[in-house]
Design a protein around this motif. Structure first.
Motif, mmCIF file in Angstrom:
data_model
loop_
_atom_site.group_PDB
_atom_site.id
_atom_site.type_symbol
_atom_site.label_atom_id
_atom_site.label_comp_id
_atom_site.label_asym_id
_atom_site.label_seq_id
_atom_site.Cartn_x
_atom_site.Cartn_y
_atom_site.Cartn_z
ATOM 1 N N ASP A 12 0.879 -1.165 0.000
ATOM 2 C CA ASP A 12 0.000 0.000 0.000
ATOM 3 C C ASP A 12 0.913 1.211 0.000
ATOM 4 O OD1 ASP A 12 -2.575 -1.213 0.093
ATOM 5 O OD2 ASP A 12 -2.212 -1.722 2.181
ATOM 6 N N PHE A 13 0.495 2.273 -0.689
ATOM 7 C CA PHE A 13 1.369 3.435 -0.787
ATOM 8 C C PHE A 13 0.579 4.742 -0.834
ATOM 9 C CE2 PHE A 13 0.028 2.870 -5.081
ATOM 10 C CZ PHE A 13 0.003 4.144 -5.624
ATOM 11 N N ALA A 29 -8.191 1.331 -3.190
ATOM 12 C CA ALA A 29 -7.921 0.622 -4.444
ATOM 13 C C ALA A 29 -7.060 -0.599 -4.138
ATOM 14 C CB ALA A 29 -7.201 1.548 -5.425
ATOM 15 N N GLU A 30 -6.703 -1.311 -5.166
ATOM 16 C CA GLU A 30 -5.829 -2.461 -5.015
ATOM 17 C C GLU A 30 -4.424 -1.987 -4.656
ATOM 18 O OE1 GLU A 30 -6.589 -5.821 -5.345
ATOM 19 O OE2 GLU A 30 -8.652 -5.079 -5.347
ATOM 20 N N VAL A 137 4.478 -2.530 3.515
ATOM 21 C CA VAL A 137 4.696 -3.783 2.785
ATOM 22 C C VAL A 137 3.635 -4.788 3.234
ATOM 23 C CG1 VAL A 137 6.316 -5.646 2.300
ATOM 24 C CG2 VAL A 137 7.179 -3.305 2.667
ATOM 25 N N GLN A 138 2.844 -5.273 2.278
ATOM 26 C CA GLN A 138 1.773 -6.223 2.571
ATOM 27 C C GLN A 138 2.193 -7.676 2.357
ATOM 28 O OE1 GLN A 138 -1.045 -5.380 3.982
ATOM 29 N NE2 GLN A 138 -0.555 -3.216 3.885
ATOM 30 N N CYS A 158 -4.313 -12.259 -15.971
ATOM 31 C CA CYS A 158 -3.801 -11.080 -16.695
ATOM 32 C C CYS A 158 -2.438 -10.705 -16.163
ATOM 33 C CB CYS A 158 -4.765 -9.892 -16.553
ATOM 34 S SG CYS A 158 -4.888 -9.277 -14.866
ATOM 35 N N HIS A 159 -1.910 -9.628 -16.711
ATOM 36 C CA HIS A 159 -0.647 -9.077 -16.223
ATOM 37 C C HIS A 159 -0.943 -7.895 -15.327
ATOM 38 C CE1 HIS A 159 1.057 -10.871 -20.050
ATOM 39 N NE2 HIS A 159 1.758 -11.426 -19.097
ATOM 40 N N HIS A 160 -0.128 -7.720 -14.276
ATOM 41 C CA HIS A 160 -0.211 -6.502 -13.462
ATOM 42 C C HIS A 160 0.520 -5.419 -14.188
ATOM 43 C CE1 HIS A 160 -2.091 -7.470 -9.595
ATOM 44 N NE2 HIS A 160 -1.685 -8.687 -9.838
#
Length: 160
Positions: A12-13, A29-30, A137-138, A158-160
């Motif tokens: 998370d940022f 959000a993600e 850091v998750q 999918c791709h990130h």
């Protein structure tokens, strides 16, 4: 497991300018997921995360040179309106893809339209700015063979 090259990091940022104005955040959000050491995030943040573990909180100021680079006046140019053939109305704030003088793809932003001339800026919108990152850091995991081969994280379907 600590963050190191070839590890997949989930975090998370929040990123702010040095005046405290929030520019981007994963809140609501993600989280951001990236492959550490593959230059998927800015160098200064990647260096600050090296060796961190799940649950660690990091607050770091990243200078412009280690973020989105210094601002370069030569990246601001005037081009004729004819260069935008097929676009009905060119307006400030519009973004286009172009090729840099050395042949690399870049995004340009229209900053001004005056008569038949258009001023465009090829600098990243955050170029020349020092940034403050707050990261939690998750997760840290081994990258898959496909992720290592492709140089980025793959997500479900999918791709990130």
């Amino acid at each position: 497991m600590s963050i190191s090259n070839q590890k997949v990091v989930t975090m998370d940022f929040k990123v702010s300018d040095t005046n405290g104005q929030v520019l981007d955040s994963s809140e609501g959000a993600e989280p951001l997921v990236y492959l550490h050491g593959a230059q998927n995030i800015i160098p200064g943040l990647e260096a600050a995360l090296e060796g961190k573990n799940v649950g660690d909180f990091v607050k770091v100021e990243v200078v412009a040179a280690e973020a989105y680079g210094e601002y370069h006046d030569q990246m601001v140019q005037q081009v004729p309106m004819a260069a935008f053939e097929g676009v009905d109305q060119v307006e400030p704030g519009m973004a286009f893809h172009a090729e840099s003088p050395d042949g690399h793809p870049i995004q340009i932003i229209v900053t001004e339209v005056e008569g038949d001339m258009v001023t465009v800026d090829g600098n990243h919108p955050l170029a020349g700015k020092d940034l403050v990152f707050e990261v939690t850091v998750q997760d840290v995991r081994e990258a898959t063979a496909d992720e290592l081969e492709h140089g980025h994280v793959h997500g479900p379907g999918c791709h990130h």
